[in-house]
Scaffold this motif. Structure first.
Motif, mmCIF file in Angstrom:
data_model
loop_
_atom_site.group_PDB
_atom_site.id
_atom_site.type_symbol
_atom_site.label_atom_id
_atom_site.label_comp_id
_atom_site.label_asym_id
_atom_site.label_seq_id
_atom_site.Cartn_x
_atom_site.Cartn_y
_atom_site.Cartn_z
ATOM 1 N N PRO A 124 0.838 -1.210 0.000
ATOM 2 C CA PRO A 124 0.000 0.000 0.000
ATOM 3 C C PRO A 124 0.869 1.254 0.000
ATOM 4 C CG PRO A 124 -0.774 -1.585 1.630
ATOM 5 C CD PRO A 124 0.549 -2.089 1.136
ATOM 6 N N ILE A 125 0.376 2.310 -0.624
ATOM 7 C CA ILE A 125 1.198 3.500 -0.855
ATOM 8 C C ILE A 125 1.627 4.168 0.449
ATOM 9 C CG2 ILE A 125 1.177 5.831 -1.801
ATOM 10 C CD1 ILE A 125 -0.474 4.820 -4.102
ATOM 11 N N VAL A 126 0.692 4.342 1.389
ATOM 12 C CA VAL A 126 1.031 5.072 2.623
ATOM 13 C C VAL A 126 2.063 4.320 3.459
ATOM 14 C CG1 VAL A 126 0.138 5.970 4.800
ATOM 15 C CG2 VAL A 126 -1.158 6.320 2.683
ATOM 16 N N PRO A 127 1.888 3.017 3.766
ATOM 17 C CA PRO A 127 2.939 2.306 4.505
ATOM 18 C C PRO A 127 4.267 2.278 3.741
ATOM 19 C CG PRO A 127 0.902 1.068 4.562
ATOM 20 C CD PRO A 127 0.702 2.176 3.585
ATOM 21 N N TYR A 128 4.180 2.158 2.424
ATOM 22 C CA TYR A 128 5.410 2.156 1.627
ATOM 23 C C TYR A 128 6.128 3.493 1.744
ATOM 24 C CZ TYR A 128 8.462 1.799 -2.452
ATOM 25 O OH TYR A 128 9.557 1.780 -3.294
ATOM 26 N N PHE A 129 5.371 4.592 1.651
ATOM 27 C CA PHE A 129 5.962 5.920 1.779
ATOM 28 C C PHE A 129 6.620 6.095 3.141
ATOM 29 C CE2 PHE A 129 5.687 10.310 3.200
ATOM 30 C CZ PHE A 129 6.290 10.984 2.158
ATOM 31 N N LEU A 130 5.933 5.675 4.192
ATOM 32 C CA LEU A 130 6.478 5.820 5.540
ATOM 33 C C LEU A 130 7.724 4.969 5.732
ATOM 34 C CD1 LEU A 130 3.153 5.798 7.614
ATOM 35 C CD2 LEU A 130 4.573 7.776 7.000
ATOM 36 N N THR A 131 7.742 3.783 5.138
ATOM 37 C CA THR A 131 8.914 2.907 5.250
ATOM 38 C C THR A 131 10.118 3.507 4.541
ATOM 39 O OG1 THR A 131 7.504 0.938 5.378
ATOM 40 C CG2 THR A 131 9.821 0.614 4.771
ATOM 41 N N VAL A 132 9.905 3.972 3.318
ATOM 42 C CA VAL A 132 11.006 4.566 2.551
ATOM 43 C C VAL A 132 11.531 5.815 3.240
ATOM 44 C CG1 VAL A 132 11.630 5.656 0.358
ATOM 45 C CG2 VAL A 132 10.215 3.601 0.351
ATOM 46 N N ARG A 133 10.627 6.629 3.762
ATOM 47 C CA ARG A 133 11.057 7.822 4.493
ATOM 48 C C ARG A 133 11.785 7.437 5.775
ATOM 49 N NH1 ARG A 133 6.722 12.110 6.763
ATOM 50 N NH2 ARG A 133 6.412 10.375 8.212
ATOM 51 N N GLY A 134 11.327 6.360 6.421
ATOM 52 C CA GLY A 134 11.933 5.934 7.670
ATOM 53 C C GLY A 134 13.354 5.442 7.542
ATOM 54 N N ILE A 135 13.736 4.947 6.361
ATOM 55 C CA ILE A 135 15.109 4.474 6.167
ATOM 56 C C ILE A 135 16.016 5.553 5.580
ATOM 57 C CG2 ILE A 135 14.405 2.069 5.944
ATOM 58 C CD1 ILE A 135 14.662 2.286 2.958
ATOM 59 N N GLY A 136 15.514 6.800 5.569
ATOM 60 C CA GLY A 136 16.360 7.927 5.186
ATOM 61 C C GLY A 136 16.438 8.230 3.712
ATOM 62 N N LEU A 137 15.475 7.777 2.927
ATOM 63 C CA LEU A 137 15.524 8.009 1.485
ATOM 64 C C LEU A 137 14.654 9.173 1.032
ATOM 65 C CD1 LEU A 137 15.531 4.365 0.056
ATOM 66 C CD2 LEU A 137 17.456 5.928 0.375
ATOM 67 N N TYR A 138 13.999 9.862 1.984
ATOM 68 C CA TYR A 138 13.189 11.012 1.589
ATOM 69 C C TYR A 138 14.107 12.174 1.215
ATOM 70 C CZ TYR A 138 9.490 14.518 1.623
ATOM 71 O OH TYR A 138 8.621 15.507 1.263
ATOM 72 N N ASN A 139 13.845 12.768 0.051
ATOM 73 C CA ASN A 139 14.675 13.851 -0.494
ATOM 74 C C ASN A 139 16.138 13.429 -0.607
ATOM 75 O OD1 ASN A 139 14.505 16.379 -1.676
ATOM 76 N ND2 ASN A 139 15.122 17.454 0.176
ATOM 77 N N ASN A 140 16.319 12.173 -0.948
ATOM 78 C CA ASN A 140 17.658 11.589 -1.115
ATOM 79 C C ASN A 140 17.720 10.967 -2.502
ATOM 80 O OD1 ASN A 140 19.967 9.927 -1.062
ATOM 81 N ND2 ASN A 140 19.734 9.488 1.111
ATOM 82 N N PRO A 141 18.706 11.339 -3.320
ATOM 83 C CA PRO A 141 18.748 10.799 -4.697
ATOM 84 C C PRO A 141 18.891 9.282 -4.762
ATOM 85 C CG PRO A 141 20.790 11.950 -4.146
ATOM 86 C CD PRO A 141 19.821 12.259 -3.057
#
Length: 291
Positions: free
Chosen positions: A124-141
């Motif tokens: 699901p998009i929301v859990p996926y977004f939170l997971t990716v952000r949680g591992i430090g990939l938000y605003n990260n190339p």
């Protein structure tokens, strides 16, 4: 070889259908190319169809001089090349043990069930977004690479290919003291060019055309890949015309610039495909013979 009348009719019908489908695919591309090479006045008067009118390279000259477009291009190129290499490596490292029998790798069946579940049921998009952000990939190339380095469908194709690899060659290598890692990199992969080229094309197109991930996870314009930059050009006239002189003195407009940008983005994939085409059908067919 003699063909019956019904076979000739069938082949002729398939040929006509393929020609029509090819025309449907090519005609819009030719129209975009013609627009990118036409003058502003010809495009404004809707004179351009499949051939440039009042031929000019002005739109291409402007696009090629845009440093922000080249930054996005090289960012996309780098993420595609690095991501494809990492994806092939990770896929091979997982597919090879999964291709072994239960006596050789006891957990293979359990892992394959997990792979199939991951392929069928998307996160699901929301859990996926939170997971990716949680591992430090938000605003990260790195978000352009890491989430794509393992695809379940591609993994199954490579696993199926490896299952058909000659057992005699592997047994001979084992008798010579070759370990599994050395066997994979020095024996199996050099003889797997077909499936590697096929999956390289799959991964490469996925990475080159990715849009959702950078749209969700990248906020810094300096990290925008090519597809996001094209979206800016198409939706925002101020972005695509930034830095232009008085529009009255120009021989291009937003329509010609957008057309040139679209062609600019698809040319690299078109240039690479002929080099991989000879492996493409062979690799895909070999990877689908048996599971």
């Amino acid at each position: 070889m003699f063909e019956s009348r019904s076979e000739k009719v069938f082949v002729s019908g398939i040929t006509v259908i393929l020609i029509l489908l090819s025309a449907i695919a090519v005609i819009p591309l030719l129209s975009v190319i013609a627009t990118s090479l036409s003058s502003k006045s010809a495009v404004d008067m809707n004179l351009v169809t499949l051939w440039p009118k009042q031929f000019t390279f002005d739109s291409w000259g402007y696009i090629i001089d845009r440093p922000d477009l080249w930054r996005a291009f090289f960012l996309t190129l780098g993420s595609t090349v690095i991501g494809t290499a990492l994806a092939l490596l990770m896929t091979a490292l997982l597919a090879y043990p999964l291709s072994k029998t239960k006596s050789e790798f006891a957990w293979g069946g359990v892992i394959m069930v997990a792979v199939v579940i991951a392929m069928i049921f998307k996160a699901p998009i929301v859990p996926y977004f939170l997971t990716v952000r949680g591992i430090g990939l938000y605003n990260n190339p790195l978000v352009l690479i890491i989430p794509h380095i393992l695809n379940p469908f591609n993994l199954i194709i490579m696993r199926t290919f490896f299952k058909q690899f000659s057992k005699e060659l592997e047994e001979a290598a084992l008798l010579e003291g070759c370990g599994y890692f050395r066997m994979l990199f020095q024996l199996v992969l050099p003889l797997s060019k077909a499936v590697l080229a096929t999956l390289a094309l799959f991964y490469g197109v996925l990475l080159w055309n990715q849009f959702q991930h950078p749209l969700f996870f990248l906020q810094n314009p300096d990290w925008f890949p090519l597809q996001i930059k094209i979206r800016q050009f198409i939706t925002d006239d101020s972005v695509i015309m930034a830095g232009s002189a008085s529009t009255a003195d120009l021989n291009y407009n937003t329509r010609t610039l957008r057309a040139a940008t679209v062609i600019f983005a698809i040319v690299p994939i078109i240039l690479v495909y002929p080099f991989l085409q000879k492996y493409f059908v062979k690799g895909a067919m070999i990877g689908s013979v048996k599971g």
